[in-house]
Design a protein around this motif. Structure first.
Motif, short mmCIF file in Angstrom:
data_model
loop_
_atom_site.label_atom_id
_atom_site.label_comp_id
_atom_site.label_asym_id
_atom_site.label_seq_id
_atom_site.Cartn_x
_atom_site.Cartn_y
_atom_site.Cartn_z
N LEU A 83 0.81 -1.22 0.00
CA LEU A 83 0.00 0.00 0.00
C LEU A 83 0.85 1.27 0.00
O LEU A 83 0.48 2.27 -0.63
N LYS A 84 1.96 1.24 0.75
CA LYS A 84 2.88 2.38 0.87
C LYS A 84 2.20 3.62 1.46
O LYS A 84 2.59 4.76 1.15
N LEU A 85 1.19 3.40 2.29
CA LEU A 85 0.49 4.49 2.98
C LEU A 85 0.37 4.10 4.46
O LEU A 85 -0.70 3.71 4.93
N PRO A 86 1.48 4.17 5.22
CA PRO A 86 1.48 3.63 6.58
C PRO A 86 0.46 4.27 7.53
O PRO A 86 -0.20 3.56 8.29
N MET A 87 0.29 5.59 7.48
CA MET A 87 -0.63 6.24 8.41
C MET A 87 -2.09 5.93 8.08
O MET A 87 -2.91 5.70 8.96
N ILE A 88 -2.39 5.90 6.80
CA ILE A 88 -3.76 5.56 6.39
C ILE A 88 -4.06 4.11 6.74
O ILE A 88 -5.17 3.78 7.16
N LEU A 89 -3.06 3.24 6.62
CA LEU A 89 -3.24 1.83 6.99
C LEU A 89 -3.55 1.69 8.47
O LEU A 89 -4.43 0.92 8.86
#
Length: 385
Positions: A76-82
């Motif tokens: 995903l490369k979106l750690p905070m959204i994950l």
């Protein structure tokens, strides 16, 4: 304490005599009988299938949490959204239990709010560490976290002090040696510097968050139950992670890359869902497993999960260890097993000491009642907590 002593003592504290004058109290019964509930609990036997499924489920959630987080953030490369998605999923899972959720008063929420902020920071830095580090580096670096807890808890708590033995310091020494060997000799570890910084920050934050939790549960409790604390923590996380997604921690504005969701394969979505399930279920599965196996067996599983995570990184992600770095990894893991064994023994010794204290009070109460004919002293000992 009072109930336990009364159950064993079983005496009539109303002095009566056929002559009309006070007499020495007489024992009604010295045989302790089990209640129907106690009998049912004592006789509970779980089938091998139930036990096996519980153990496998916990292993999948425990080891799977690290693996799924690494894989999900990689695709995903979106750690905070994950992290926000995982917290929202946990709240949704808890909705059916709304009748059992106690969020306490406004004052309780204000007092607990700093703990929730630490919870958000802990999850955020952990996910960023997974984004920049290999699974092996994450596991090894995390092994030094007991050092922080030992010193802070020992000097900062009065009612719930951290107990230590020679084995404790021996285990910590082995862990320190293993981590040092890994840090010095592992090839490519310098490329993970930013991730290691996030991991070190995560250890400090996680230690402070857990110690703060313990303070508000053991030293100065808030009136919130476990479900309430989970809902409150995850709700605060859902509020702050969209803000962190603007790049406050790593300088990457994730909202500009929200289209990443379009490019994820079915396998990538499976890892995201798996990470959400692990985050929501790991606590329940841990309690379920502990009811079905011994404490020693549970510790073996917990430590075996770390080997599973490292093995996954080697087999499926192509992580390679230099010889001395591999020795350091093994030492850190074995030191962690040694440390877990020591904590279990210290806890058992503490419980045994508490039990001996109750038995001594029971003996003193019997002596005061039957030998000294001192009802007030016996009552005082029974009512002590």
């Amino acid at each position: 304490m009072e109930r336990a002593l009364r159950g064993s003592l079983q005496v009539n504290l109303s002095p009566t005599s056929t002559m009309g004058s006070p007499s020495k109290p007489t024992a009604v019964s010295t045989c302790k009988t089990s209640s129907p509930l106690e009998s049912r609990v004592a006789n509970v036997e779980y089938s091998w299938m139930d036990t096996t499924l519980s153990v496998v489920g916990f292993m999948c959630a425990s080891a799977g949490m690290a693996i799924a987080n690494k894989m999900a953030v990689t695709v995903l490369k979106l750690p905070m959204i994950l992290v926000g998605i995982q917290c929202a999923f946990t709240i949704i899972v808890l909705i059916p239990q709304y009748k059992d959720i106690n969020l306490g008063s406004l004052q309780d929420k204000i007092r607990w709010f700093p703990v929730s902020l630490a919870f958000v920071a802990m999850l955020a830095t952990s996910m960023l560490a997974y984004d920049y580090c290999s699974l092996g580096t994450v596991v090894v670096i995390r092994m030094v976290s007991p050092f922080l807890g030992l010193f802070i808890e020992y000097f900062g708590f009065s009612k719930a002090k951290f107990s230590a033995s020679a084995h404790t310091f021996g285990a910590l020494g082995i862990i320190a040696l293993g981590v040092a060997l890994y840090a010095v000799f592992q090839k490519g570890v310098t490329a993970e510097t930013l991730g290691i910084i996030f991991m070190i920050a995560n250890m400090f934050i996680a230690t402070m968050e857990r110690l703060a939790q313990r303070y508000f549960m053991a030293e100065n409790p808030v009136n919130m139950n476990d479900q309430g604390l989970m809902v409150y923590n995850n709700l605060v996380c859902c509020i702050f992670t969209p803000l962190l997604a603007f790049g406050w921690l790593n300088g990457v504005n994730e909202w500009k890359h929200i289209s990443n969701f379009i490019n994820i394969s079915a396998g990538g979505y499976a890892f995201i869902v798996w990470s959400c399930l692990c985050g929501a279920c790991i606590s329940y599965l841990a309690f379920r497993t502990q009811r079905r196996i011994s404490a020693t067996s549970f510790l073996v599983i917990v430590n075996m999960n770390k080997f599973v995570v490292i093995a996954y990184g080697i087999v499926f992600l192509g992580e390679v260890y230099q010889p001395l770095a591999g020795v350091g990894t093994a030492l850190a893991l074995l030191g962690g097993c040694y440390y877990s064994w020591d904590r279990k023994n210290l806890k058992h010794a503490g419980n045994k000491g508490d039990k001996m204290g109750k038995n001594e009070k029971l003996a003193a109460a019997k002596k005061a009642l039957f030998d000294d004919n001192d009802e007030e002293a016996a009552q005082a000992l029974i009512q002590e907590d």
